[in-house]
Design a protein around this motif. Structure first.
Motif, PDB file in Angstrom:
ATOM      1  N   LEU A 193      46.738  31.990  39.952  1.00  6.65           N
ATOM      2  CA  LEU A 193      45.389  31.001  40.123  1.00  6.65           C
ATOM      3  C   LEU A 193      45.595  29.868  39.295  1.00  6.65           C
ATOM      4  O   LEU A 193      45.206  28.747  39.900  1.00  6.65           O
ATOM      5  CB  LEU A 193      44.049  31.915  39.764  1.00  6.65           C
ATOM      6  CG  LEU A 193      44.008  33.061  40.641  1.00  6.65           C
ATOM      7  CD1 LEU A 193      42.972  33.867  40.381  1.00  6.65           C
ATOM      8  CD2 LEU A 193      43.755  32.805  42.104  1.00  6.65           C
ATOM      9  N   ASP A 194      46.072  29.717  38.104  1.00  6.31           N
ATOM     10  CA  ASP A 194      46.439  28.678  37.166  1.00  6.31           C
ATOM     11  C   ASP A 194      47.135  27.699  37.849  1.00  6.31           C
ATOM     12  O   ASP A 194      46.876  26.379  37.959  1.00  6.31           O
ATOM     13  CB  ASP A 194      46.904  28.902  36.145  1.00  6.31           C
ATOM     14  CG  ASP A 194      45.985  29.535  34.903  1.00  6.31           C
ATOM     15  OD1 ASP A 194      44.666  29.301  35.322  1.00  6.31           O
ATOM     16  OD2 ASP A 194      46.281  30.325  34.073  1.00  6.31           O
ATOM     17  N   THR A 248      38.367  24.904  52.298  1.00  2.00           N
ATOM     18  CA  THR A 248      38.559  26.131  52.567  1.00  2.00           C
ATOM     19  C   THR A 248      39.451  26.373  53.701  1.00  2.00           C
ATOM     20  O   THR A 248      39.039  26.128  54.798  1.00  2.00           O
ATOM     21  CB  THR A 248      37.570  27.187  52.389  1.00  2.00           C
ATOM     22  OG1 THR A 248      36.738  26.792  51.170  1.00  2.00           O
ATOM     23  CG2 THR A 248      37.786  28.359  52.558  1.00  2.00           C
ATOM     24  N   SER A 258      38.160  27.379  35.364  1.00  2.00           N
ATOM     25  CA  SER A 258      39.562  27.500  36.164  1.00  2.00           C
ATOM     26  C   SER A 258      39.182  28.497  37.228  1.00  2.00           C
ATOM     27  O   SER A 258      38.328  29.438  36.861  1.00  2.00           O
ATOM     28  CB  SER A 258      40.692  27.822  35.376  1.00  2.00           C
ATOM     29  OG  SER A 258      40.545  29.141  34.733  1.00  2.00           O
ATOM     30  N   SER A 259      39.952  28.806  38.213  1.00  2.09           N
ATOM     31  CA  SER A 259      39.798  29.634  39.149  1.00  2.09           C
ATOM     32  C   SER A 259      39.908  31.101  38.434  1.00  2.09           C
ATOM     33  O   SER A 259      39.266  32.058  38.793  1.00  2.09           O
ATOM     34  CB  SER A 259      40.844  29.700  40.115  1.00  2.09           C
ATOM     35  OG  SER A 259      40.803  28.464  40.864  1.00  2.09           O
ATOM     36  N   ASN A 260      40.894  31.265  37.359  1.00  2.00           N
ATOM     37  CA  ASN A 260      41.059  32.490  36.799  1.00  2.00           C
ATOM     38  C   ASN A 260      39.656  32.962  36.026  1.00  2.00           C
ATOM     39  O   ASN A 260      39.391  34.145  36.166  1.00  2.00           O
ATOM     40  CB  ASN A 260      42.226  32.365  35.957  1.00  2.00           C
ATOM     41  CG  ASN A 260      43.312  33.015  36.025  1.00  2.00           C
ATOM     42  OD1 ASN A 260      43.337  34.203  36.641  1.00  2.00           O
ATOM     43  ND2 ASN A 260      44.525  32.623  35.576  1.00  2.00           N
ATOM     44  N   LEU A 301      44.516  38.120  39.750  1.00  2.09           N
ATOM     45  CA  LEU A 301      43.645  38.155  38.432  1.00  2.09           C
ATOM     46  C   LEU A 301      44.182  39.179  37.563  1.00  2.09           C
ATOM     47  O   LEU A 301      44.567  39.141  36.623  1.00  2.09           O
ATOM     48  CB  LEU A 301      42.251  38.071  38.372  1.00  2.09           C
ATOM     49  CG  LEU A 301      41.585  38.317  37.010  1.00  2.09           C
ATOM     50  CD1 LEU A 301      41.611  36.817  36.425  1.00  2.09           C
ATOM     51  CD2 LEU A 301      39.967  38.568  37.179  1.00  2.09           C
ATOM     52  N   PHE A 358      32.877  31.198  44.456  1.00  4.80           N
ATOM     53  CA  PHE A 358      33.614  29.953  45.131  1.00  4.80           C
ATOM     54  C   PHE A 358      33.074  29.125  46.212  1.00  4.80           C
ATOM     55  O   PHE A 358      33.291  27.864  46.228  1.00  4.80           O
ATOM     56  CB  PHE A 358      35.072  30.644  45.469  1.00  4.80           C
ATOM     57  CG  PHE A 358      36.227  30.893  44.398  1.00  4.80           C
ATOM     58  CD1 PHE A 358      37.026  29.672  43.917  1.00  4.80           C
ATOM     59  CD2 PHE A 358      36.038  32.063  43.886  1.00  4.80           C
ATOM     60  CE1 PHE A 358      37.794  29.856  42.829  1.00  4.80           C
ATOM     61  CE2 PHE A 358      36.914  32.204  42.687  1.00  4.80           C
ATOM     62  CZ  PHE A 358      37.857  31.206  42.315  1.00  4.80           C
ATOM     63  N   PRO A 390      47.856  36.672  36.813  1.00  9.19           N
ATOM     64  CA  PRO A 390      46.989  35.643  36.451  1.00  9.19           C
ATOM     65  C   PRO A 390      47.442  34.235  36.648  1.00  9.19           C
ATOM     66  O   PRO A 390      46.594  33.192  36.777  1.00  9.19           O
ATOM     67  CB  PRO A 390      46.304  36.062  35.210  1.00  9.19           C
ATOM     68  CG  PRO A 390      47.270  37.095  34.513  1.00  9.19           C
ATOM     69  CD  PRO A 390      47.977  37.669  35.467  1.00  9.19           C
ATOM     70  N   ASN A 391      48.688  33.865  36.285  1.00  7.52           N
ATOM     71  CA  ASN A 391      49.302  32.462  36.182  1.00  7.52           C
ATOM     72  C   ASN A 391      49.223  31.968  37.629  1.00  7.52           C
ATOM     73  O   ASN A 391      49.117  30.873  37.810  1.00  7.52           O
ATOM     74  CB  ASN A 391      50.625  32.416  35.581  1.00  7.52           C
ATOM     75  CG  ASN A 391      51.611  33.486  36.376  1.00  7.52           C
ATOM     76  OD1 ASN A 391      51.328  34.309  36.542  1.00  7.52           O
ATOM     77  ND2 ASN A 391      52.660  33.003  36.452  1.00  7.52           N
ATOM     78  N   THR A 398      36.994  33.838  38.676  1.00  7.12           N
ATOM     79  CA  THR A 398      37.361  35.189  39.090  1.00  7.12           C
ATOM     80  C   THR A 398      36.868  36.005  38.073  1.00  7.12           C
ATOM     81  O   THR A 398      35.927  37.091  38.365  1.00  7.12           O
ATOM     82  CB  THR A 398      38.624  35.264  39.468  1.00  7.12           C
ATOM     83  OG1 THR A 398      38.858  34.174  40.283  1.00  7.12           O
ATOM     84  CG2 THR A 398      38.767  36.621  40.336  1.00  7.12           C
ATOM     85  N   GLY A 399      37.344  35.885  36.722  1.00  9.44           N
ATOM     86  CA  GLY A 399      37.158  36.931  35.637  1.00  9.44           C
ATOM     87  C   GLY A 399      35.649  37.147  35.622  1.00  9.44           C
ATOM     88  O   GLY A 399      34.908  38.195  35.480  1.00  9.44           O
ATOM     89  N   SER A 454      32.220  25.212  45.627  1.00  6.64           N
ATOM     90  CA  SER A 454      32.573  24.422  46.629  1.00  6.64           C
ATOM     91  C   SER A 454      31.172  23.340  47.072  1.00  6.64           C
ATOM     92  O   SER A 454      31.147  22.373  47.341  1.00  6.64           O
ATOM     93  CB  SER A 454      33.117  25.104  47.976  1.00  6.64           C
ATOM     94  OG  SER A 454      33.310  24.103  48.749  1.00  6.64           O
ATOM     95  N   LYS A 480      42.044  37.369  45.279  1.00  2.75           N
ATOM     96  CA  LYS A 480      41.927  36.420  43.902  1.00  2.75           C
ATOM     97  C   LYS A 480      41.632  37.412  42.749  1.00  2.75           C
ATOM     98  O   LYS A 480      42.489  37.371  41.803  1.00  2.75           O
ATOM     99  CB  LYS A 480      40.683  35.630  44.023  1.00  2.75           C
ATOM    100  CG  LYS A 480      40.814  34.254  44.528  1.00  2.75           C
ATOM    101  CD  LYS A 480      39.421  33.359  44.259  1.00  2.75           C
ATOM    102  CE  LYS A 480      39.741  32.101  44.925  1.00  2.75           C
ATOM    103  NZ  LYS A 480      39.219  32.082  46.418  1.00  2.75           N
ATOM    104  N   ILE A 505      32.764  37.430  44.099  1.00  2.97           N
ATOM    105  CA  ILE A 505      33.905  36.322  43.730  1.00  2.97           C
ATOM    106  C   ILE A 505      33.559  35.294  44.885  1.00  2.97           C
ATOM    107  O   ILE A 505      33.723  33.887  44.627  1.00  2.97           O
ATOM    108  CB  ILE A 505      35.230  37.091  43.636  1.00  2.97           C
ATOM    109  CG1 ILE A 505      35.399  37.763  42.532  1.00  2.97           C
ATOM    110  CG2 ILE A 505      36.294  35.869  43.976  1.00  2.97           C
ATOM    111  CD1 ILE A 505      36.609  38.650  42.609  1.00  2.97           C
ATOM    112  N   ASP A 515      45.413  25.964  40.554  1.00  2.00           N
ATOM    113  CA  ASP A 515      44.541  25.010  40.308  1.00  2.00           C
ATOM    114  C   ASP A 515      45.197  23.567  39.863  1.00  2.00           C
ATOM    115  O   ASP A 515      44.716  22.610  40.115  1.00  2.00           O
ATOM    116  CB  ASP A 515      43.731  25.431  38.954  1.00  2.00           C
ATOM    117  CG  ASP A 515      42.779  26.311  39.317  1.00  2.00           C
ATOM    118  OD1 ASP A 515      42.253  26.590  40.363  1.00  2.00           O
ATOM    119  OD2 ASP A 515      42.267  27.011  38.270  1.00  2.00           O
TER     120      ASP A 515
END
Lengths: 306, 142
Positions: free
Chosen positions: B38-39, B58, A67-69, B31, A113, B35-36, A72-73, A117, B27, A109, B42
């Motif tokens: 970005l979820d 993009t 996931s994006s989260n 985060l 991404f 953080p939700n 990123t993490g 892509s 981002k 980051i 998605d």
């Protein structure tokens, strides 16, 4: 052994391995080929390498459906590992790493991404074109001479005549005031005292910092009540920021306002050895400005006290 | 903070790559703070990609852009800000809900802005994008 090198682990391991190999190659090229860049950390080392780290990680994590989260993490963790390794193997100081970390994190980051892509599209021609372009930029940047000089000026108004201010400009007693600037509070050395061995052109001056660093200076202009200019003849080479910036010259200009007050102007000239300049110069200006303010506020306090 | 940067440093978006870099900074900010977001983005992406003839790219000023046959439906910046172009009539209708606002830069136009920060916001954003999708699809058929 096989289970140890999982795609997740490789995303961290290979990205950092490639990054440090490239930095090593870059340092070798500065030592033997592009000697004019010796000691300089070029733009590519802070921009292209972190982007590449992100792209490499994305390659290993491409089937993990992150996931994006998470992406990123993980990218932040990747940047943190690089920062930790720089601390251990490159001997970089903590302040330096605090300064570089936002840039590094954002670029890793971004790379991740971009990579995600790229590998989703699975267009090999595009992927090779992007990586080739990065290689060309890296080589062109590493082989180009880098030089960036700048100057910062600040002024304060002092409620005292120039003759009184001048007494505290050439040399001043120890600053006892607590630091207000966050980087000084975080451990960055701040100026505490200035001493001189004579009141004339050619005399030696020392600017002493909180951790004992001494900047040796030589007075080049000594125009009483008007202008004190000094060149820095020796400065500490330290893993902290001092290795990445040289202070070249300092100057105090005094202007008599005609009403028993003085305008004190502090100027500093410096040279950066880290790029991109737009990023590091922002920090350099902020640090230099806060050195000025600390010294000039102290001169103000000494001059205004009866 | 975002609006402050857009207002005073918005001109820097014309520096190639800088806006995209800024969006990656968002981002990191999301985060650490929400953080939700970005979820939610998605999940919106996954939903939209199920609609016929849609794709994601993009956005030129950072963020994820949703397209119908290559034409922009809308885009979401990484702080959860959805920007999209509606007709003025549609905009007026959605404005009555009181949840969307004028676009942060183009006030007197069909552009709207909507901040996504909760699951309910995500659902509302999908409804908005559905309206935008239909608008682009209809204009494409003309």
């Amino acid at each position: 052994m096989k289970s140890f090198f999982t795609p997740k682990f490789n995303g961290f391991f290979v990205a950092n391995l490639v990054a440090f190999t490239l930095i090593g190659l870059s340092k070798l090229s500065e030592k033997y080929i592009f000697t004019y860049n010796a000691g300089v950390l070029v733009f590519s080392e802070f921009v292209i390498i972190p982007l590449l780290m992100g792209i490499i990680s994305a390659w290993f994590w491409r089937d993990s459906n992150l996931s994006s989260n998470k992406l990123t993490g993980y990218s932040c963790m990747n940047a943190f590992i690089a920062i930790l390794l720089s601390f251990i193997f490159l001997g970089e100081g903590m302040i330096c790493l605090i300064i570089v970390s936002p840039l590094l994190m954002v670029l890793v980051i971004a790379g991740a991404f971009i990579g995600k892509s790229m590998f989703n599209k699975n267009n090999q021609t595009l992927n090779i074109s992007i990586l080739s372009l990065m290689a060309v930029v890296f080589f062109a940047d590493a082989s180009t001479p880098h030089r960036y000089d700048n100057m910062v000026a600040d002024e304060v108004q002092i409620n005292a005549p120039v003759s009184q201010v001048w007494q505290h400009v050439v040399a001043f007693k120890r600053i006892e005031e607590k630091n207000k600037y966050w980087l000084f509070k975080a451990g960055m050395p701040s100026p505490v005292q200035a001493t001189v061995d004579g009141y004339h052109v050619g005399a030696g001056r020392k600017c002493i910092f909180s951790n004992g660093y001494v900047f040796d200076e030589k007075i080049v202009t000594y125009d009483v009540n008007r202008n004190l200019t000094f060149d820095i003849t020796h400065q500490p080479r330290d893993p902290e920021i001092m290795g990445h910036i040289d202070i070249l010259r300092g100057q105090f200009l005094l202007k008599d306002n005609g009403n028993n007050t003085t305008t004190l102007i502090g100027n500093s000239w410096y040279r950066l050895y880290v790029f991109p300049a737009w990023y590091y110069d922002t920090w350099a200006k902020s640090i230099t400005r806060n050195v000025h303010i600390r010294v000039m506020e102290h001169i103000k306090e000494l001059s205004e006290s009866k | 903070m975002f609006l402050f940067i857009i207002k005073y440093f918005g001109f820097l978006k014309f520096v190639p790559g800088l806006a995209i870099l800024f969006d990656n900074g968002l981002k990191l900010y999301s985060l650490l703070t929400k953080p939700n977001i970005l979820d939610c983005v998605d999940e919106i992406e996954a939903t939209l990609l199920q609609w016929p003839h849609t794709s994601v790219t993009t956005h030129k000023y950072g963020g994820i852009q949703f397209n119908y046959e290559g034409k922009e439906i809308g885009h979401i910046h990484s702080n959860g800000l959805l920007d999209m172009l509606l007709s003025r009539k549609l905009k007026a209708r959605w404005m009555q809900d009181g949840r969307i606002q004028d676009h942060h830069s183009f006030k007197n136009s069909g552009w709207i802005s909507f901040y996504i920060s909760t699951i309910e916001d995500k659902e509302y954003a999908i409804q908005l994008l559905q309206a935008g999708y239909e608008k682009v699809m209809q204009s494409d058929m003309k």
